[in-house]
Design an enzyme around this catalytic site. Structure first.
Site, PDB file in Angstrom:
ATOM      1  N   ASP A  48      18.821  32.047  52.207  1.00 42.83           N
ATOM      2  CA  ASP A  48      18.449  32.581  53.525  1.00 42.83           C
ATOM      3  C   ASP A  48      17.575  31.545  54.239  1.00 42.83           C
ATOM      4  OD1 ASP A  48      17.770  34.069  55.705  1.00 42.83           O
ATOM      5  OD2 ASP A  48      16.776  35.683  54.595  1.00 42.83           O
ATOM      6  N   LYS A  88      18.209  30.607  57.430  1.00 43.39           N
ATOM      7  CA  LYS A  88      18.298  30.902  58.870  1.00 43.39           C
ATOM      8  C   LYS A  88      18.417  29.639  59.707  1.00 43.39           C
ATOM      9  CE  LYS A  88      15.984  35.326  58.504  1.00 43.39           C
ATOM     10  NZ  LYS A  88      15.301  35.167  57.199  1.00 43.39           N
ATOM     11  N   ASP A 130      19.705  25.024  64.340  1.00 46.32           N
ATOM     12  CA  ASP A 130      19.568  23.661  64.864  1.00 46.32           C
ATOM     13  C   ASP A 130      20.867  23.211  65.521  1.00 46.32           C
ATOM     14  OD1 ASP A 130      18.414  21.077  65.277  1.00 46.32           O
ATOM     15  OD2 ASP A 130      17.165  21.434  63.506  1.00 46.32           O
TER      16      ASP A 130
HETATM   17  O1  NUP Z   1      16.409  40.523  60.168  1.00 51.27           O
HETATM   18  C1  NUP Z   1      16.082  40.149  59.063  1.00 51.27           C
HETATM   19  N1  NUP Z   1      15.104  40.806  58.409  1.00 51.27           N
HETATM   20  C2  NUP Z   1      14.708  40.455  57.144  1.00 51.27           C
HETATM   21  O2  NUP Z   1      13.807  41.102  56.603  1.00 51.27           O
HETATM   22  C3  NUP Z   1      16.727  39.081  58.428  1.00 51.27           C
HETATM   23  C4  NUP Z   1      16.338  38.709  57.147  1.00 51.27           C
HETATM   24  N2  NUP Z   1      16.976  37.705  56.550  1.00 51.27           N
HETATM   25  N3  NUP Z   1      15.318  39.384  56.522  1.00 51.27           N
HETATM   26  C5  NUP Z   1      14.917  38.978  55.159  1.00 51.27           C
HETATM   27  O3  NUP Z   1      15.200  40.055  54.265  1.00 51.27           O
HETATM   28  C6  NUP Z   1      13.435  38.675  54.982  1.00 51.27           C
HETATM   29  O4  NUP Z   1      13.171  37.326  55.254  1.00 51.27           O
HETATM   30  C7  NUP Z   1      13.232  39.009  53.517  1.00 51.27           C
HETATM   31  O5  NUP Z   1      13.686  37.931  52.711  1.00 51.27           O
HETATM   32  C8  NUP Z   1      14.177  40.186  53.288  1.00 51.27           C
HETATM   33  C9  NUP Z   1      13.528  41.547  53.414  1.00 51.27           C
HETATM   34  O6  NUP Z   1      12.470  41.637  52.536  1.00 51.27           O
HETATM   35  P1  NUP Z   1      11.555  42.949  52.375  1.00 51.27           P
HETATM   36  O7  NUP Z   1      11.110  43.354  53.718  1.00 51.27           O
HETATM   37  O8  NUP Z   1      12.435  43.974  51.721  1.00 51.27           O
HETATM   38  O9  NUP Z   1      10.442  42.488  51.490  1.00 51.27           O
END
Ligand code: NUP
Length: 216
Positions: free
Chosen positions: A55, A57, A60
């Site tokens: 992940d 994200k 760029d």
């Molecule tokens: O919109 C997003 N929200 C989110 O929380 C996109 C993500 N990739 N995440 C990721 O999901 C966030 O960075 C983390 O790794 C995971 C959620 O973690 P938690 O809130 O369950 O601890």
């Protein structure tokens, strides 16, 4: 899918061992990789034999996205990119994934549509449906959409159709699991991080989700 956002390599390995039998995939991100090394992905994979999604994200220009994706996909089975950079930035990542695919290693390109935190309402939400339409057009391997806003999750899911949805927001972010599970299909994922890795017994917590998903 468990999000392994711990900043200690040994802890990450320990939790992986405890939870892997209850999850379909493991998501690693900057917290873990920047506190260790990208090769931690190989170690986790060796132990768990699960799909590992990076992940990072990506956000760029195409040529930089391409470089980051090439390095990342040496290790991970998939990579998460932002969509708001536009089609060419995503296509650059898909080109990299395709090259890996030609050598027999299928790699997933997953695109963020709307994020799960409150701030996403400010700038991302107004364009999220268009991002979902773009994801569909580009035939990405998955989209990220929020469990914190079931009505938005549903809209995005309806737009992307058969593209799997990965949905974070259950647990620490307060998403309603029942509502979310009424929207998601078998091919979709919930992403759970803190509620598992911060719990006293991550294995048992992962098992709790496993049973809910299995029995529904
Ligand atoms: O919109 C997003 N929200 C989110 O929380 C996109 C993500 N990739 N995440 C990721 O999901 C966030 O960075 C983390 O790794 C995971 C959620 O973690 P938690 O809130 O369950 O601890």
């Amino acid at each position: 899918m468990v999000a392994l956002d711990v900043t200690d390599e040994n802890k990450a390995i320990e939790i992986s061992r405890e939870v892997f039998q209850y999850v379909d995939a493991i998501k690693v991100g900057y917290p873990l990789v920047l506190s260790s090394h990208l090769s931690i992905v190989d170690r986790i994979k060796e132990i768990t034999k699960k799909e590992i999604i990076c992940d990072f994200k990506l956000a760029d220009i195409p040529s930089t996205n391409e470089k980051i994706a090439s390095l990342t996909l040496r290790y991970g089975d998939g990579i998460i990119c932002h969509g708001f950079l536009g089609e060419d930035s995503i296509r650059a990542v898909q080109e990299v994934a395709k090259k890996y695919g030609e050598k027999g290693n299928y790699k997933k390109v997953i695109m963020v549509t709307e994020m799960s935190h409150r701030g996403a309402i400010q700038f991302i939400q107004p364009v999220a449906d268009e991002l979902a339409e773009m994801a569909k057009r580009l035939k990405v391997d998955g989209v990220v959409a929020p469990s914190t806003r079931p009505e938005r999750l549903k809209t995005i899911k309806d737009i992307v159709g058969d593209i799997p949805v990965l949905s974070p927001g259950i647990g620490a972010q307060g998403g309603d699991l029942n509502k979310v599970l009424n929207i998601l299909d078998e091919d979709d994922y919930i992403i759970v991080g803190r509620d598992i890795y911060e719990s006293e017994n991550p294995g048992r917590r992962a098992q709790y989700y496993y049973h809910i998903l299995k029995d529904r």
